[in-house]
Motif scaffolding. Structure first.
Motif, short mmCIF file in Angstrom:
data_model
loop_
_atom_site.label_atom_id
_atom_site.label_comp_id
_atom_site.label_asym_id
_atom_site.label_seq_id
_atom_site.Cartn_x
_atom_site.Cartn_y
_atom_site.Cartn_z
N PRO A 7 0.82 -1.22 0.00
CA PRO A 7 0.00 0.00 0.00
C PRO A 7 0.85 1.27 0.00
N PHE A 9 0.13 5.37 0.21
CA PHE A 9 -0.98 6.27 0.53
C PHE A 9 -0.73 7.70 0.07
N PRO A 11 -3.30 10.40 0.81
CA PRO A 11 -4.61 10.80 1.34
C PRO A 11 -5.07 12.17 0.84
N GLN A 24 -9.96 11.21 4.40
CA GLN A 24 -9.01 10.18 4.03
C GLN A 24 -7.84 10.09 5.01
N THR A 28 -7.07 6.35 6.11
CA THR A 28 -5.81 5.71 5.73
C THR A 28 -4.81 5.70 6.87
N ARG A 30 -2.92 8.08 7.75
CA ARG A 30 -1.73 8.75 7.26
C ARG A 30 -1.97 10.25 7.24
N TYR A 61 -3.45 4.39 -2.78
CA TYR A 61 -4.76 4.53 -2.14
C TYR A 61 -4.93 5.93 -1.54
N GLY A 62 -6.19 6.35 -1.43
CA GLY A 62 -6.54 7.49 -0.59
C GLY A 62 -6.74 8.81 -1.29
#
Length: 352
Positions: A7, A9, A11, A24, A28, A30, A61-62
């Motif tokens: 992953p 991130f 966000p 996010q 997440t 983060r 992601y995010g």
């Protein structure tokens, strides 16, 4: 070889709007986005720490990846693309908004080695998208899916049942519209009220009521069965548990074992189907890995089956039963239930 996700991130990065439900940073866990150097370091660290070989997939992601400036997209992708070409990764995945994808963008991602793009669709009902300040309507989704497919990319769709303005009619419309798009995979995340969001203020003012756990499990089971029957994998149900998410949760149907609750509900539907028209004691044979799905949350399934059919329920744990199925035995009859769909077939046992 088993697949494993690395992953990465970002966000809220790239997102041109702040949707009413979105935080996010909490989801997440983060507070900052990865840098180009961190992408390379994280990939190397995951591979070095593995105790067995994996089919590695780097996943951003995010945020809304394709809404970032192209220069930053290229910088973030560069280390992952290099690792892919060295054979250290098998795939690259990212998430974005449907209104931030066109043919040129899809071709650029494919050239960089991206294999899957997940679209944050959330709902296919325009009334729900407007109520959550999503910034696009449902008409943006089909062209994005088509552009990604034309570039040879796999397409995922992320859904959030239970947003403001949701009704059973909008849920049905979303399901039918997504089935028509034939995505390669789907994620189902129940809508939650997170701290520091507009939705939290709306909830505090009494203008929004999230779905209950029972309601959203019903919705997810309905959708999960429909997608399974259509051959569309549901790769995630419910958010990944984290201390930051739980600390920021204001309200809504959150459970770390949400996916298992959904499968448990589907299995109960299948048992009801298998036992329809009869009463009395029943024996259910199931493999060890699926026992918790049969019992259900707080043993709810067994209690409901016992009450509905006015008889004892004997559970037989048998490693010879195929995972993902349960054999329902009453007298001389055997009916086998598929846990993914609730479908029942007669006169067979999955046990060897």
């Amino acid at each position: 070889m088993k697949q494993a996700i690395i992953p990465l991130f970002i966000p809220h990065d790239g997102c041109p709007y702040r949707c009413t439900f979105c935080n996010q940073w909490r989801l997440t866990d983060r507070t900052h986005s990865v840098t180009t150097a961190e992408v390379a370091a994280i990939i190397a660290a995951y591979r070095a720490s593995a105790k067995r070989p994996y089919r590695w997939e780097a996943a951003f992601y995010g945020g809304s990846f394709t809404a970032l400036p192209e220069v930053r997209q290229a910088a973030l992708l560069a280390p992952a693309t290099a690792a892919l070409r060295r054979g250290e990764l098998a795939a690259i995945r990212l998430s974005t908004r449907p209104d931030c994808v066109d043919a040129a963008t899809a071709e650029r991602l494919a050239a960089a080695g991206v294999t899957t793009v997940e679209l944050g669709v959330q709902s296919m009902a325009d009334s729900v998208l407007a109520a959550t300040r999503r910034g696009h309507d449902s008409a943006a989704v089909a062209p994005a899916v088509a552009a990604l497919r034309q570039a040879g990319l796999q397409v995922g769709i992320q859904l959030l049942p239970g947003l403001p303005g949701e009704t059973w009619a909008t849920l049905r419309h979303t399901l039918r519209a997504v089935l028509a798009l034939r995505p390669d995979c789907v994620r189902i995340y129940p809508a939650l009220v997170m701290a520091d969001t507009e939705l939290a203020a709306i909830y505090a003012a009494g203008k929004y009521r999230p779905l209950t756990m029972a309601q959203v499990v019903t919705v997810a089971a309905w959708w999960r069965r429909a997608f399974a029957r259509a051959g569309i994998p549901v790769i995630r149900m419910g958010l990944q548990a984290s201390t930051e998410l739980e600390a920021g949760l204001v309200a809504g149907p959150y459970a770390p074992d949400f996916g298992e609750r959904v499968h448990s509900r589907i299995l109960r539907y299948g048992v009801h189907r298998a036992l329809r028209g009869g009463k009395g004691a029943v024996r259910i044979r199931i493999c060890p890995a699926d026992v918790s799905k049969l019992y259900g949350h707080r043993r709810e399934n067994i209690a409901r089956i016992r009450a509905r059919y006015a008889g004892e329920v004997e559970v037989e744990i048998d490693s010879a039963v195929s995972r993902g199925t349960a054999d329902i035995l009453r007298g001389d009859s055997v009916r086998t239930v598929c846990i993914a769909t609730g479908a029942v077939r007669d006169g067979e046992s999955t046990a060897e």
